[in-house]
Design a protein around this motif. Structure first.
Motif, PDB file in Angstrom:
ATOM      1  N   THR A 266       0.941  -1.080  -0.044  1.00 41.67           N
ATOM      2  CA  THR A 266       0.024  -0.051   0.024  1.00 41.67           C
ATOM      3  C   THR A 266       0.922   0.950  -0.033  1.00 41.67           C
ATOM      4  OG1 THR A 266      -1.676  -1.258   1.162  1.00 41.67           O
ATOM      5  CG2 THR A 266      -1.684   1.279   1.309  1.00 41.67           C
ATOM      6  N   LEU A 267       0.675   1.960  -1.101  1.00 36.69           N
ATOM      7  CA  LEU A 267       1.543   3.235  -1.391  1.00 36.69           C
ATOM      8  C   LEU A 267       0.724   4.549  -1.083  1.00 36.69           C
ATOM      9  CD1 LEU A 267       4.072   4.647  -2.614  1.00 36.69           C
ATOM     10  CD2 LEU A 267       3.408   4.161  -4.677  1.00 36.69           C
TER      11      LEU A 267
ATOM     12  N   LEU B  71       5.281   8.613   0.122  1.00 39.91           N
ATOM     13  CA  LEU B  71       6.038   9.530  -0.614  1.00 39.91           C
ATOM     14  C   LEU B  71       5.643  10.878  -0.885  1.00 39.91           C
ATOM     15  CD1 LEU B  71       6.806   7.093  -3.959  1.00 39.91           C
ATOM     16  CD2 LEU B  71       8.400   7.570  -2.239  1.00 39.91           C
ATOM     17  N   GLY B  72       6.403  11.829  -0.597  1.00 38.06           N
ATOM     18  CA  GLY B  72       6.195  12.951  -0.654  1.00 38.06           C
ATOM     19  C   GLY B  72       7.055  14.096   0.023  1.00 38.06           C
TER      20      GLY B  72
ATOM     21  N   PHE C 134       8.383   7.697  11.673  1.00 39.64           N
ATOM     22  CA  PHE C 134       8.948   6.925  10.328  1.00 39.64           C
ATOM     23  C   PHE C 134      10.215   6.986  10.139  1.00 39.64           C
ATOM     24  CE2 PHE C 134       5.027   9.620   9.498  1.00 39.64           C
ATOM     25  CZ  PHE C 134       3.961   8.556   9.126  1.00 39.64           C
ATOM     26  N   THR C 135      10.818   5.837   9.601  1.00 37.34           N
ATOM     27  CA  THR C 135      12.048   5.854   8.984  1.00 37.34           C
ATOM     28  C   THR C 135      11.917   6.609   7.560  1.00 37.34           C
ATOM     29  OG1 THR C 135      12.404   3.646   9.880  1.00 37.34           O
ATOM     30  CG2 THR C 135      13.909   4.419   8.101  1.00 37.34           C
ATOM     31  N   VAL C 136      12.954   7.675   7.478  1.00 38.81           N
ATOM     32  CA  VAL C 136      12.764   8.457   6.386  1.00 38.81           C
ATOM     33  C   VAL C 136      14.105   8.378   5.396  1.00 38.81           C
ATOM     34  CG1 VAL C 136      12.636  10.916   5.503  1.00 38.81           C
ATOM     35  CG2 VAL C 136      11.634  10.508   7.769  1.00 38.81           C
ATOM     36  N   GLU C 137      13.670   8.066   4.138  1.00 40.67           N
ATOM     37  CA  GLU C 137      14.744   7.707   3.265  1.00 40.67           C
ATOM     38  C   GLU C 137      14.708   8.929   1.929  1.00 40.67           C
ATOM     39  OE1 GLU C 137      16.476   4.140   0.116  1.00 40.67           O
ATOM     40  OE2 GLU C 137      15.209   4.002   1.807  1.00 40.67           O
TER      41      GLU C 137
ATOM     42  N   ILE D 114      12.096  15.259  -2.140  1.00 36.97           N
ATOM     43  CA  ILE D 114      11.006  13.979  -1.906  1.00 36.97           C
ATOM     44  C   ILE D 114      11.774  12.965  -1.166  1.00 36.97           C
ATOM     45  CG2 ILE D 114       9.849  12.258  -3.667  1.00 36.97           C
ATOM     46  CD1 ILE D 114      10.579  14.048  -5.867  1.00 36.97           C
ATOM     47  N   ASN D 115      10.943  12.453  -0.200  1.00 34.54           N
ATOM     48  CA  ASN D 115      11.243  11.543   0.980  1.00 34.54           C
ATOM     49  C   ASN D 115      10.293  10.263   0.762  1.00 34.54           C
ATOM     50  OD1 ASN D 115      13.533  12.816   1.942  1.00 34.54           O
ATOM     51  ND2 ASN D 115      12.225  14.269   3.504  1.00 34.54           N
ATOM     52  N   ALA D 116      10.838   9.160   1.238  1.00 35.90           N
ATOM     53  CA  ALA D 116      10.140   7.908   1.271  1.00 35.90           C
ATOM     54  C   ALA D 116      10.026   7.740   2.760  1.00 35.90           C
ATOM     55  CB  ALA D 116      10.883   6.766   0.732  1.00 35.90           C
TER      56      ALA D 116
END
Length: 314
Positions: A101-102, A149-150, A159-162, A275-277
């Motif tokens: 789920t994205l 994504l945003g 959250f773990t941010v990438e 833009i991060n995940a």
């Protein structure tokens, strides 16, 4: 661990307690849980006896939490949420129903996510994909997702941010509106033109005030503007000669390619945002989410040359 058995309250009491807290009533909690009101009341009393405190003030029809009830509810709701989400993920894997789920912003859904979905489905034919497109802030959404994504903060307790990619921002308008602009146009000219704003609460969102503050000499005066709560609607109005909007490079590229919008030259903020995940920390990471991010990075890297064509050369 042995201390769990000694320190944890009776686990069977926690779901009735959470329902009573959330619904403010033993009767409504019983109805939701398909139990009797007496059973819910007994479970809550058992929990209170175990902890040695009163968790609710009882009224005739409703209950209200005490300070200890509020404290316990915060922990119980987080723990039950994490357990239920992880259990659901395990069940789906056990059934062979692999899925992801994205959650993505509307602006990124078309420009950045859509081109990757086809390739991901080709390489993962047995994975079901659910895409939730929303402009809600990641941290405040009620949606349950594996990956978001945003544009947003680079650090988060939730959250773990990438990091995925950097974005540039520049003014855009319709070709007919651009034909009426002075040439060359200056930041002072922009300040008196109709500027289209997006009213986001996200502190990372670049605004016209940010652009003018970095471009003008002296202080920014009062800017006349039309304000939208939707970025996409803001761009739609710009296409119809409504004024000048700020375009984020990847999300606006399709409109530039189609010729419905053009860039206002010579004004660019090259590193306006990231833009991060975002991977929720409360559940075990879905491996397909990490695979999707890896593919997205690869596609964006391959596309970097055409993206750079949007930016002025130094």
């Amino acid at each position: 661990m042995a201390e769990f058995e000694q320190l944890l309250p009776p686990l069977a009491t926690l779901v009735p307690f959470e329902a009573a807290y959330r619904l403010g009533s033993f009767t409504r909690a019983a109805r939701e849980l398909h139990q009797s009101q007496a059973t819910v009341s007994r479970r809550v009393r058992e929990l209170e006896q175990n902890l040695g405190v009163e968790l609710f003030k009882r009224q005739r029809y409703d209950v209200s939490p005490t300070a200890d009830g509020e404290l316990l509810a915060a922990s119980v709701r987080l723990s039950l949420s994490e357990l239920s989400a992880t259990a659901d993920l395990i069940r789906r894997r056990a059934l062979g129903n692999d899925s992801i789920t994205l959650l993505t912003s509307l602006s990124l859904a078309t420009a950045t996510v859509a081109p990757v979905l086809g390739e991901f489905q080709r390489t993962h034919p047995d994975v079901n994909i659910r895409v939730l497109a929303s402009d809600d802030l990641v941290a405040s959404t009620d949606e349950d997702f594996d990956l978001a994504l945003g544009y947003g903060p680079n650090e988060s307790p939730q959250f773990t941010v990438e990091f995925i990619a950097e974005e540039a921002v520049f003014p855009v308008c319709s070709p007919t509106f651009a034909a009426r602009l002075p040439s060359p146009i200056t930041p002072d000219d922009l300040a008196v033109l109709p500027l289209l704003h997006v009213d986001y609460v996200d502190p990372g969102w670049t605004t016209w005030q940010d652009v003018l503050a970095t471009s003008l000499v002296g202080e920014v005066g009062r800017v006349k503007s039309v304000v939208f709560t939707s970025y996409q609607v803001c761009l739609d109005v710009a296409e119809r000669d409504g004024g000048i909007a700020l375009g984020w490079e990847r999300s606006v590229r399709s409109r530039l390619d189609a010729g419905t919008l053009v860039r206002v030259p010579d004004i660019t903020i090259p590193h306006a945002g990231r833009i991060n995940a975002y991977f929720p920390k409360r559940t075990a990471q879905n491996p397909h989410a990490a695979e999707f991010v890896a593919l997205l990075k690869q596609v964006l890297a391959d596309d970097e040359a055409s993206t750079s064509d949007l930016l002025p050369s130094n």
